[in-house]
Motif scaffolding. Structure first.
Motif, short mmCIF file in Angstrom:
data_model
loop_
_atom_site.label_atom_id
_atom_site.label_comp_id
_atom_site.label_asym_id
_atom_site.label_seq_id
_atom_site.Cartn_x
_atom_site.Cartn_y
_atom_site.Cartn_z
N SER A 88 1.00 -1.26 0.11
CA SER A 88 0.02 0.03 -0.13
C SER A 88 0.60 1.26 0.11
N LEU A 89 2.00 1.07 0.86
CA LEU A 89 2.78 2.33 0.88
C LEU A 89 3.44 2.46 -0.59
N ARG A 90 3.81 1.51 -1.15
CA ARG A 90 4.32 1.69 -2.65
C ARG A 90 3.50 2.26 -3.69
N ARG A 91 2.22 1.78 -3.63
CA ARG A 91 1.16 2.19 -4.58
C ARG A 91 0.92 3.76 -4.16
N ILE A 92 0.85 4.23 -2.98
CA ILE A 92 0.61 5.51 -2.71
C ILE A 92 1.67 6.47 -3.10
N ALA A 93 3.10 6.02 -2.68
CA ALA A 93 4.25 6.69 -2.99
C ALA A 93 4.44 6.91 -4.42
#
Length: 350
Positions: free
Chosen positions: A146-151
């Motif tokens: 999820s962090l990767r997708r948002i970043a």
């Protein structure tokens, strides 16, 4: 922190490469208030104190199909892009839990984010340790993704997040307003768009809602939420665990606030939009606008993003306002139905 002497310490490490600068990824990790938006298993976070480096938090999270809470201490080291954490007073079978997040610079503007966990279980039982390892690992992988997708989103996080509230002033007791908000199982017969709702309360103050709602286009969509109820504070916080459409995450709070003019009941919402859904959903109202702009595979344009924000704001706001108005009607009608003493008996002793 490695547990008591003789306890076996279990260690886990999970990493993921992210196509975003290390500073941007660390800023996401350091933003405690928004953690429920980017962390699928975190339901709610309340900051108890913060001195600019060390913060103490109460965290509610989903773990192995149940909701558990714990005190968490985090210490931020921004120059090292590192955050240490120690869990205090966790629930069985976890006896101790600590670890750290790190973000390292990679090549070509990329970064590597890593989370490490160390934990012990009560009694050192292997089956409990294996189960906790599976839960912690699953949650770590989901949070990293999820962090990767948002970043990596082309739109900025501030453009993808919208916060708003609806409120209604009521001439009735706050206890009855809270009672209506708490008894969500009664809502389907009162809200036309809600077809079905099943409410379970696995522990006092924790509610799991599974429901079907009819969308504006007539389609029926399943939904689910976790709610944490604080009756003495007049608050119910929630996280929608099965979002729909362009919504990647949705958190909020119902609150009852007495003031000098009466009682105000409020619905607060924070929504994270799903950029990929905005790019790919050909049936959405913004699809034609995207096609007309010939924006191809590039970032979501400001006009498309604004239309999506407006549509989501209207849809969620309409529903929450209807619930608030029904809560007000419930409280006011209950007051009106109370028996009134006649003038002849008002001054007599019982």
């Amino acid at each position: 922190m490695s547990g008591m002497p003789g306890e076996r310490v279990h260690r886990l490490r999970h990493s993921l490469e992210v196509a975003a600068p290390a500073g941007a990824v660390f800023a996401l990790l350091a933003d405690t208030a928004r953690r429920p938006l980017y962390s699928p298993h975190v339901v709610h976070v309340e900051r108890l104190d913060f001195d600019g480096v060390r913060e103490r938090l109460r965290v509610w999270e989903s773990a192995g199909g149940r909701i558990r809470s714990s005190l968490l201490v985090r210490v931020q080291h921004p120059h090292e892009r590192r955050i240490e954490f120690v869990q205090l007073g966790g629930e069985s079978p976890v006896d101790s839990m600590n670890g750290e997040w790190t973000v390292e610079e990679g090549a070509n503007g990329r970064s590597v984010v890593t989370v490490r966990h160390e934990f012990t279980v009560a009694g050192g039982r292997d089956d409990d340790a294996a189960g906790e390892g599976l839960v912690t690992g699953d949650n770590a992988r989901a949070e990293l993704e999820s962090l990767r997708r948002i970043a990596e989103s082309r739109a900025g996080l501030d453009d993808l997040v919208l916060s708003f509230e609806e409120s209604v002033r009521v001439n009735g007791p706050g206890e009855l307003l809270y009672d209506f908000l708490y008894r969500a199982a009664d809502w389907p017969g009162l809200l036309p768009h809600m077809r079905h709702l099943k409410l379970t309360e696995p522990s006092p103050g924790v509610q799991i809602l599974d429901y079907d709602v009819r969308l504006p286009d007539g389609a029926v969509h399943p939904g689910a939420s976790v709610r944490l109820c604080f009756p003495h504070a007049g608050r119910i916080v929630f996280k929608q665990t099965v979002p729909s459409g362009p919504v990647a995450a949705h958190t909020g709070e119902w609150s009852v606030l007495p003031d000098e003019y009466g009682v105000r009941v409020i619905a607060q919402h924070t929504v994270l939009l799903d950029e990929s859904a905005l790019l790919l959903d050909g049936a959405a109202p913004w699809a034609a606008l995207r096609a007309s702009e010939r924006s191809g595979a590039g970032p979501v344009s400001p006009s498309v993003l604004e239309l999506a924000r407006r549509r989501v704001r209207q849809a969620i706001g309409r529903t929450s306002l209807a619930i608030l108005e029904l809560a007000g009607q419930h409280a006011e009608s209950s007051v009106r139905s109370l028996p009134r003493r006649s003038a002849a008996t008002a001054g007599s002793l019982p």
